[in-house]
Design a protein around this motif. Sequence first.
Motif, PDB file in Angstrom:
ATOM      1  N   LYS A   1     -47.489  85.568  14.545  1.00 45.19           N
ATOM      2  CA  LYS A   1     -47.788  86.372  13.357  1.00 45.19           C
ATOM      3  C   LYS A   1     -49.287  86.537  13.148  1.00 45.19           C
ATOM      4  N   SER A   2     -50.009  85.432  13.213  1.00 43.22           N
ATOM      5  CA  SER A   2     -51.436  85.469  12.896  1.00 43.22           C
ATOM      6  C   SER A   2     -52.219  86.295  13.909  1.00 43.22           C
ATOM      7  N   SER A   3     -51.872  86.171  15.179  1.00 40.88           N
ATOM      8  CA  SER A   3     -52.546  86.982  16.195  1.00 40.88           C
ATOM      9  C   SER A   3     -52.284  88.463  15.977  1.00 40.88           C
TER      10      SER A   3
ATOM     11  N   ASN B   1     -54.419  89.710  13.109  1.00 40.29           N
ATOM     12  CA  ASN B   1     -55.792  89.930  13.559  1.00 40.29           C
ATOM     13  C   ASN B   1     -55.912  91.198  14.390  1.00 40.29           C
TER      14      ASN B   1
ATOM     15  N   ASN C   1     -59.440  86.835  17.436  1.00 47.19           N
ATOM     16  CA  ASN C   1     -58.942  85.590  16.810  1.00 47.19           C
ATOM     17  C   ASN C   1     -60.067  84.650  16.388  1.00 47.19           C
TER      18      ASN C   1
ATOM     19  N   ALA D   1     -57.198  85.509  10.784  1.00 48.66           N
ATOM     20  CA  ALA D   1     -56.149  84.567  10.397  1.00 48.66           C
ATOM     21  C   ALA D   1     -56.114  83.453  11.417  1.00 48.66           C
TER      22      ALA D   1
ATOM     23  N   THR E   1     -55.001  80.842  14.084  1.00 45.61           N
ATOM     24  CA  THR E   1     -53.955  80.866  15.101  1.00 45.61           C
ATOM     25  C   THR E   1     -53.867  79.508  15.773  1.00 45.61           C
TER      26      THR E   1
ATOM     27  N   THR F   1     -49.561  77.464  11.612  1.00 45.69           N
ATOM     28  CA  THR F   1     -50.878  77.420  10.973  1.00 45.69           C
ATOM     29  C   THR F   1     -50.870  78.098   9.606  1.00 45.69           C
ATOM     30  N   THR F   2     -49.833  78.881   9.318  1.00 45.29           N
ATOM     31  CA  THR F   2     -49.727  79.550   8.026  1.00 45.29           C
ATOM     32  C   THR F   2     -48.847  78.718   7.108  1.00 45.29           C
TER      33      THR F   2
ATOM     34  N   THR G   1     -50.861  84.207   2.701  1.00 48.32           N
ATOM     35  CA  THR G   1     -52.307  84.420   2.802  1.00 48.32           C
ATOM     36  C   THR G   1     -52.595  85.900   3.019  1.00 48.32           C
TER      37      THR G   1
ATOM     38  N   TYR H   1     -55.012  89.088   4.068  1.00 51.22           N
ATOM     39  CA  TYR H   1     -56.107  89.438   4.967  1.00 51.22           C
ATOM     40  C   TYR H   1     -56.395  90.930   4.824  1.00 51.22           C
TER      41      TYR H   1
ATOM     42  N   ASP I   1     -50.105  87.385   5.837  1.00 50.23           N
ATOM     43  CA  ASP I   1     -49.566  86.461   6.840  1.00 50.23           C
ATOM     44  C   ASP I   1     -48.662  85.475   6.102  1.00 50.23           C
TER      45      ASP I   1
END
Length: 421
Positions: free
Chosen positions: A59-61, A64, A71, A77, A79, A84-85, A89, A91, A103
């Motif tokens: 998700k975070s990648s 971004n 990253n 975000a 990663t 990590t989430t 959050t 962005y 995220d």
Amino acid sequence: MGTSKAPDTTRYEVALAKIKEALEKNDQNLAVAKIQEYLDKGQNVPLNIAVTGETGSGKSSFVNAIRGIDNKDEKAAATGCVETTMEVTSYPHPNYPNVIFWDLPGIGSTNFPAAKYLKMVGFEKFDFFIIISADRFRENDLKLAKEIQRMEKKFYFVRSKIDDNIRNEKISQREFNEERTLTQIRNNCIQGLQDLRLQSPQVFLVSSVDLTLYDFPLLVETLKEELPELKKEAFVLAMPNISLDMIKKKKKAFQAKVKYFAILSAGVGAVPVPGVSVAVDTALLVGVVTKYVLGFGLDIPSLKRMANYSGVPYEELMEVIKSTLIAVKVTPELLLRLLVQFSSLAVLLAAEEGTRFIPIVGIPISMGLSFTFTYRSLNMILDMLADDAEKVFARDDEPQEERALFKCFVYKLQPKMLPMP
């Protein structure tokens, strides 16, 4: 039966009235501020995009990548190979802060059980959901999709980390066929969702390493077409330049508003005060052109983010750029120096000031000249900037597949160098 005016037309008329009122009070600074206020309002249509899925799905990648940043960027975000989430959050897009990617924590984790997930993440504020998986979509993904559907919002399934699958298949198969592999992955995901009793699912195959590959362009087009009209422009302008077609879509969105800016300019031309029209016209142009530069990703921060993300050195991207308006602060002086190089525009600018004080017919003529000057100037600059955006994209795109494979290879050897889930 009367016809209602388009929202854009109404907004321009209101803005024009406020600008003329300020000029009639001989307050040039207030007029410029009203123009800037209008420009800002055009970029303040909110768009909230939720990105969710199980732990480790990428998700975070994806958040971004869709914002066009690496990253390792300070605004990225976080990663990693574990969840990590830990909370919802936001962005914001670096150039369009009204476009926010959220995220969301992985569904089904201890802190976010599937049964309470939507309520806990604040379902109401999101325009649509992107549900990501790194392999097969599972029961929790289906539960989430059905709940989103029940609440009459849109969701889209994205199968991430396709670059990993392609690389692994190339290594393991004697007769590798990329199209066949992609079809197998897509069919496998669709069959899995159908087994979970979801009818006619659509799955988009995406690599966050390189958004120009696989189904990301199709995903963007699908999202754009299904958004409400007022949010389509915000979405298109916030998207990275993943194709020449995307750059053309941005240019078309900008072009659609040129006539309204020219109308604002003509309205200012009706004020019989020496020097005011040119000064306000230039301030208007500075604001609009700055939006063009940001929309095409040709400002310094965007170009540097592109260099970091793509692996093409910033200096090499700058080499293909021709316009003097790129990677600099756009000022009235800079714009005027550029525009007076074109004899037709210089003549229009001089004539506008000269005709304003001709009795009876001067003001209408001046308004027409002001409209024409602004209209031609913006179209000319838009052509220049779109052309440079295409050149930058072509330079950035040449070795994309090789760079994507190299980045994956480096990541496998030394994860800390390129943190990707």
